[in-house]
Motif scaffolding. Structure first.
Motif, short mmCIF file in Angstrom:
data_model
loop_
_atom_site.label_atom_id
_atom_site.label_comp_id
_atom_site.label_asym_id
_atom_site.label_seq_id
_atom_site.Cartn_x
_atom_site.Cartn_y
_atom_site.Cartn_z
N ILE A 178 41.42 44.96 29.26
CA ILE A 178 40.52 43.86 29.62
C ILE A 178 39.09 44.34 29.79
O ILE A 178 38.14 43.73 29.28
CB ILE A 178 41.01 43.15 30.90
N GLU A 179 38.91 45.47 30.47
CA GLU A 179 37.56 45.95 30.73
C GLU A 179 36.89 46.47 29.46
O GLU A 179 35.68 46.33 29.29
CB GLU A 179 37.60 47.01 31.83
N MET A 180 37.68 47.06 28.55
CA MET A 180 37.12 47.46 27.27
C MET A 180 36.62 46.24 26.51
O MET A 180 35.50 46.21 25.98
CB MET A 180 38.17 48.20 26.44
N MET A 181 37.43 45.18 26.49
CA MET A 181 37.07 43.96 25.77
C MET A 181 35.88 43.27 26.43
O MET A 181 34.97 42.79 25.76
CB MET A 181 38.28 43.03 25.70
N ALA A 182 35.87 43.24 27.76
CA ALA A 182 34.75 42.62 28.48
C ALA A 182 33.44 43.35 28.19
O ALA A 182 32.38 42.73 28.02
CB ALA A 182 35.04 42.62 29.98
N GLN A 183 33.51 44.67 28.13
CA GLN A 183 32.30 45.44 27.83
C GLN A 183 31.80 45.14 26.41
O GLN A 183 30.60 44.95 26.19
CB GLN A 183 32.60 46.93 27.97
N LYS A 184 32.72 45.08 25.46
CA LYS A 184 32.35 44.77 24.08
C LYS A 184 31.77 43.36 23.96
O LYS A 184 30.94 43.09 23.08
CB LYS A 184 33.58 44.89 23.17
N LEU A 185 32.19 42.47 24.85
CA LEU A 185 31.71 41.08 24.85
C LEU A 185 30.46 40.90 25.72
O LEU A 185 30.02 39.78 25.93
CB LEU A 185 32.82 40.15 25.34
N SER A 186 29.94 42.01 26.23
CA SER A 186 28.73 42.01 27.07
C SER A 186 28.90 41.15 28.33
O SER A 186 27.98 40.45 28.75
CB SER A 186 27.51 41.52 26.27
N ILE A 187 30.09 41.21 28.92
CA ILE A 187 30.36 40.51 30.18
C ILE A 187 30.03 41.47 31.32
O ILE A 187 30.55 42.58 31.37
CB ILE A 187 31.82 40.06 30.26
N ASN A 188 29.16 41.06 32.22
CA ASN A 188 28.63 41.98 33.22
C ASN A 188 29.01 41.64 34.66
O ASN A 188 28.35 42.09 35.59
CB ASN A 188 27.09 42.02 33.11
N CYS A 189 30.04 40.86 34.85
CA CYS A 189 30.42 40.52 36.23
C CYS A 189 30.97 41.75 36.96
O CYS A 189 31.49 42.68 36.34
CB CYS A 189 31.48 39.41 36.23
N GLN A 190 30.84 41.73 38.27
CA GLN A 190 31.43 42.79 39.09
C GLN A 190 32.94 42.56 39.17
O GLN A 190 33.38 41.42 39.28
CB GLN A 190 30.84 42.74 40.50
N THR A 191 33.72 43.62 39.07
CA THR A 191 35.17 43.49 39.16
C THR A 191 35.70 44.21 40.39
O THR A 191 35.20 45.27 40.76
CB THR A 191 35.88 44.03 37.91
N ILE A 192 36.71 43.60 41.02
CA ILE A 192 37.34 44.14 42.21
C ILE A 192 38.85 44.01 42.04
O ILE A 192 39.34 43.06 41.43
CB ILE A 192 36.91 43.35 43.47
N ARG A 193 39.59 44.97 42.57
CA ARG A 193 41.05 44.90 42.55
C ARG A 193 41.56 44.46 43.92
O ARG A 193 41.21 45.06 44.94
CB ARG A 193 41.65 46.24 42.16
N SER A 194 42.42 43.46 43.92
CA SER A 194 42.92 42.94 45.20
C SER A 194 43.71 43.99 45.96
O SER A 194 43.77 43.96 47.20
CB SER A 194 43.77 41.69 44.97
N SER A 195 44.33 44.94 45.26
CA SER A 195 45.11 45.99 45.93
C SER A 195 44.23 46.87 46.81
O SER A 195 44.73 47.53 47.73
CB SER A 195 45.83 46.85 44.89
N GLU A 196 42.94 46.90 46.53
CA GLU A 196 42.01 47.73 47.31
C GLU A 196 41.48 46.99 48.54
O GLU A 196 40.85 47.60 49.39
CB GLU A 196 40.84 48.17 46.42
N LEU A 197 41.73 45.69 48.62
CA LEU A 197 41.20 44.89 49.73
C LEU A 197 42.14 44.87 50.93
O LEU A 197 41.71 44.59 52.06
CB LEU A 197 40.92 43.46 49.27
N ASP A 198 43.41 45.12 50.69
CA ASP A 198 44.42 45.16 51.77
C ASP A 198 44.40 43.86 52.58
O ASP A 198 44.26 43.86 53.80
CB ASP A 198 44.17 46.36 52.69
N ILE A 199 44.55 42.73 51.86
CA ILE A 199 44.55 41.41 52.51
C ILE A 199 45.95 40.81 52.40
O ILE A 199 46.47 40.63 51.30
CB ILE A 199 43.51 40.49 51.86
N PRO A 200 46.59 40.50 53.52
CA PRO A 200 47.94 39.96 53.51
C PRO A 200 47.96 38.47 53.16
O PRO A 200 46.92 37.82 53.01
CB PRO A 200 48.42 40.18 54.94
N GLY A 201 49.17 37.91 53.07
CA GLY A 201 49.31 36.48 52.80
C GLY A 201 49.86 36.22 51.42
O GLY A 201 50.03 37.13 50.60
N VAL A 202 50.12 34.95 51.13
CA VAL A 202 50.65 34.55 49.83
C VAL A 202 49.89 33.33 49.31
O VAL A 202 49.25 32.62 50.05
CB VAL A 202 52.15 34.22 49.90
#
Length: 233
Positions: free
Chosen positions: A117-141
């Motif tokens: 996804i990030e390779m394709m986003a870079q090729k498409l000149s998409i510049n949004c910031q990306t974050i992984r939810s696993s790094e946020l340690d937020i509980p819930g469903v």
């Protein structure tokens, strides 16, 4: 958004419309879903590309889902892609896809999907910031966890894919937060395809790129009017 395998164009349209994009890489893996498969066009028909994975327990996350490296699926998939797109206008762009799919260092489904996804986003000149939810340690469903993530990243508006409208309404999203809820507006358009008897919509973004290249694919996902005629290139 959950990191799916070789997503369709709408996924990248959504990425291009936001400032921050959160990969829900710790979402529960769903068998026979977009998580480990997607479609390309083969012999004028829709064909599934599937990444074999190990099912170790029912509640395993995408990050925990291991790729099944005991079988030569990488070689079979890359060979199929090379044969399928050999005569397409932008077949040379396949190299970036094959390099990542062939990389045996990826052992997690989430890691492989995010890398593609990030390779394709870079090729498409998409510049949004990306974050992984696993790094946020937020509980819930479901919606409650979504709202907690949005508050954590200090979001003021949430752009949702249309497919989530029903469950966001059922879970009373707008009653749980003052964050503005908006829904994605994207309709895939017909793009030129070689030797195609009919158009198959919502294939992987890979198919779009093989037919019209990265530059026109950028215009395609942002829905900028364009005229493409490969016969005059």
């Amino acid at each position: 958004m959950q990191p799916t395998f070789l997503p369709w164009s709408g996924y990248f349209h959504l990425m291009s419309e936001v400032d921050i994009f959160v990969y829900l890489d710790d979402a529960q893996f769903q068998k026979s879903s977009w998580h480990n498969r997607n479609r390309i066009s083969l012999n004028n028909a829709s064909h599934w590309l599937t990444v074999p994975v190990l099912h170790q327990h029912l509640e395993q996350t995408l990050l925990e889902t291991r790729l099944k490296n005991t079988i030569p699926w990488r070689e079979k998939m890359t060979r199929l892609l090379e044969q399928t797109y050999a005569k397409h206008p932008f077949s040379h762009e396949l190299t970036d896809f094959i390099e990542l799919i062939s990389n045996a260092n990826f052992t997690s489904l989430a890691e492989l999907n995010i890398a593609l996804i990030e390779m394709m986003a870079q090729k498409l000149s998409i510049n949004c910031q990306t974050i992984r939810s696993s790094e946020l340690d937020i509980p819930g469903v479901r919606t409650q966890r979504l709202v907690s993530i949005l508050h954590d990243i200090k979001a003021t508006e949430y752009l949702s894919p249309q497919g989530a409208r029903e469950y966001l309404t059922a879970d009373s999203f707008i009653e749980k937060t003052d964050i503005t809820l908006s829904f994605q507006q994207f309709e895939p358009q017909i793009y030129p395809k070689i030797k195609a008897e009919h158009f198959i919509e919502k294939l992987s973004m890979l198919d779009v790129v093989m037919n019209i290249g990265w530059c026109d694919s950028k215009a395609y996902i942002t829905q900028i009017p364009q005229v493409i005629n490969h016969e005059t290139r």
